[in-house]
Scaffold this active site. Structure first.
Site, PDB file in Angstrom:
ATOM      1  N   GLY A  11       1.215  -0.986  -0.173  1.00  0.00           N
ATOM      2  CA  GLY A  11      -0.158  -0.393  -0.031  1.00  0.00           C
ATOM      3  C   GLY A  11       1.032   1.279   0.053  1.00  0.00           C
ATOM      4  O   GLY A  11       1.871   1.228   0.424  1.00  0.00           O
TER       5      GLY A  11
ATOM      6  N   ARG B 280      -5.753   8.445  -7.476  1.00  0.00           N
ATOM      7  CA  ARG B 280      -6.023   7.424  -8.591  1.00  0.00           C
ATOM      8  C   ARG B 280      -7.808   7.233  -8.578  1.00  0.00           C
ATOM      9  O   ARG B 280      -8.386   6.910  -7.726  1.00  0.00           O
ATOM     10  CB  ARG B 280      -6.351   5.693  -7.009  1.00  0.00           C
ATOM     11  CG  ARG B 280      -4.969   5.391  -7.424  1.00  0.00           C
ATOM     12  CD  ARG B 280      -4.535   5.335  -8.020  1.00  0.00           C
ATOM     13  NE  ARG B 280      -3.051   4.791  -8.143  1.00  0.00           N
ATOM     14  CZ  ARG B 280      -1.834   5.541  -7.421  1.00  0.00           C
ATOM     15  NH1 ARG B 280      -1.778   6.873  -8.310  1.00  0.00           N
ATOM     16  NH2 ARG B 280      -0.373   5.038  -7.583  1.00  0.00           N
TER      17      ARG B 280
ATOM     18  N   ALA C  66      14.048  13.576 -15.347  1.00  0.00           N
ATOM     19  CA  ALA C  66      14.314  14.412 -13.536  1.00  0.00           C
ATOM     20  C   ALA C  66      12.889  14.524 -12.710  1.00  0.00           C
ATOM     21  O   ALA C  66      12.279  14.810 -13.760  1.00  0.00           O
ATOM     22  CB  ALA C  66      15.113  15.496 -14.552  1.00  0.00           C
TER      23      ALA C  66
ATOM     24  N   ASP D  71       6.564   5.939  -3.914  1.00  0.00           N
ATOM     25  CA  ASP D  71       6.612   5.351  -2.437  1.00  0.00           C
ATOM     26  C   ASP D  71       7.836   5.629  -2.188  1.00  0.00           C
ATOM     27  O   ASP D  71       8.777   6.278  -1.402  1.00  0.00           O
ATOM     28  CB  ASP D  71       5.812   4.056  -2.383  1.00  0.00           C
ATOM     29  CG  ASP D  71       4.421   3.691  -2.720  1.00  0.00           C
ATOM     30  OD1 ASP D  71       4.243   4.867  -3.153  1.00  0.00           O
ATOM     31  OD2 ASP D  71       4.019   3.108  -3.071  1.00  0.00           O
TER      32      ASP D  71
END
Length: 311
Positions: A38, A179, A242, A270
């Site tokens: 997650g 999302r 970049a 993440d």
């Protein structure tokens, strides 16, 4: 407005708020490998690994009383993530998702999460002491997925917590992770994002998500919008390109690291966020923090699944 680096001689307390799900990774032969993942949990794991004993990393979520939830908690404890802010709701279950990847390593997600326990994370009686404890943390981290799964009442509680935490000099970190399937409409999502953004000190943004949600024409338009909000530090993640950073009036462009073979891009953003935040809290400059983010993300995308082995 609170600056990000450094936090001082005391061990900083960092709380990440969100959802961990049962992860199924589909292999080429059609078999499935089960793990957990997650967005905020992925960041918590990589942040804990990066900070070691220099920080206390706690996770804030709600799980069921099932064997999968038991296994999640054991795996988090093994990563030195604190469990004191994890609720266990009788009769409930965590959400589930399956990752399918194509030949280029790009991923597709299938979700089963409508009845996930995390949806009641901030609305149960047991949530009251957790919400009361959060403003005493040095850093609070959440994402656009957090906003979606908490629902209207949960988001209201979150905003109240962010306001109080900032009044106590906490740093608020937000990863946009938009999302569309988690929202009833794009208008609902925009309203939710706009309600929390004024309380954010570090915005970790994916350019595709910003354009999908707010229809920005280009990166300059993104930075201009966040400048008007008053966000002091904005990082714009652009995958293999970049990343761009605006911090206290300065601009930085930090190239990504090239990878010969991309296996799975799950948790690339993440892990970048975790390494960036860990570096900033340790006193690194924004450019140095972005370099650390790119280094970790380049390793993560060469291994299947969200969490690579410690080794």
């Amino acid at each position: 407005m609170n600056t990000l680096s450094p936090l001082g001689p005391n061990t900083p307390r960092i709380a990440l708020i969100g959802e961990c799900m049962i992860e199924l990774q589909q292999r080429a032969d059609g078999s499935l490998q089960q793990s957990f993942g997650g967005d905020t949990l992925n960041t918590a794991v990589y942040l804990s690994r990066a900070m070691g004993d220099k920080a206390q990393v706690d996770y804030v979520t709600a799980l069921g009383d099932d064997s999968f939830s038991d296994a999640m908690c054991r795996s988090w404890a093994a990563e030195n993530i604190g469990l004191d802010l994890v609720q266990r709701l009788p009769g409930r279950l965590p959400g589930l998702y399956c990752i399918q990847t194509d030949a280029a390593g790009e991923r597709r997600f299938l979700y089963w999460r409508n009845e996930a326990a995390v949806r009641d994370c901030f609305t149960t009686p047991a949530a009251a002491p957790i919400l009361a404890a959060l403003p005493d943390y040095d850093v609070l981290y959440f994402s656009g997925i957090t906003l979606a799964v908490l629902g209207v009442k949960g988001r209201e509680k979150l905003i109240e917590t962010l306001i109080e935490a900032r009044q106590r000099d906490a740093r608020i970190v937000f990863d946009n992770n938009y999302r569309p399937r988690l929202w009833a409409s794009v208008e609902e999502a925009r309203a939710a994002y706009r309600s929390v953004l004024p309380h954010v000190d570090l915005a970790l943004l994916t350019v595709d998500d910003e354009q999908a949600l707010f229809h920005f024409e280009d990166c300059d338009a993104v930075f201009e919008a966040y400048a008007q909000i008053g966000t002091p530090e904005v990082v714009l993640k652009r995958g293999a390109e970049a990343c761009l950073i605006r911090c206290d009036g300065e601009a930085f462009e930090v190239p990504a690291q090239k990878v010969e073979k991309v296996v799975d891009t799950t948790a690339a953003g993440d892990s970048f966020s975790a390494a960036y935040l860990a570096s900033r809290l340790s006193g690194a400059s924004p450019a140095q923090a972005a370099e650390a983010g790119h280094r970790l993300a380049s390793r993560v995308i060469q291994v299947p699944g969200a969490l690579i082995p410690r080794a």
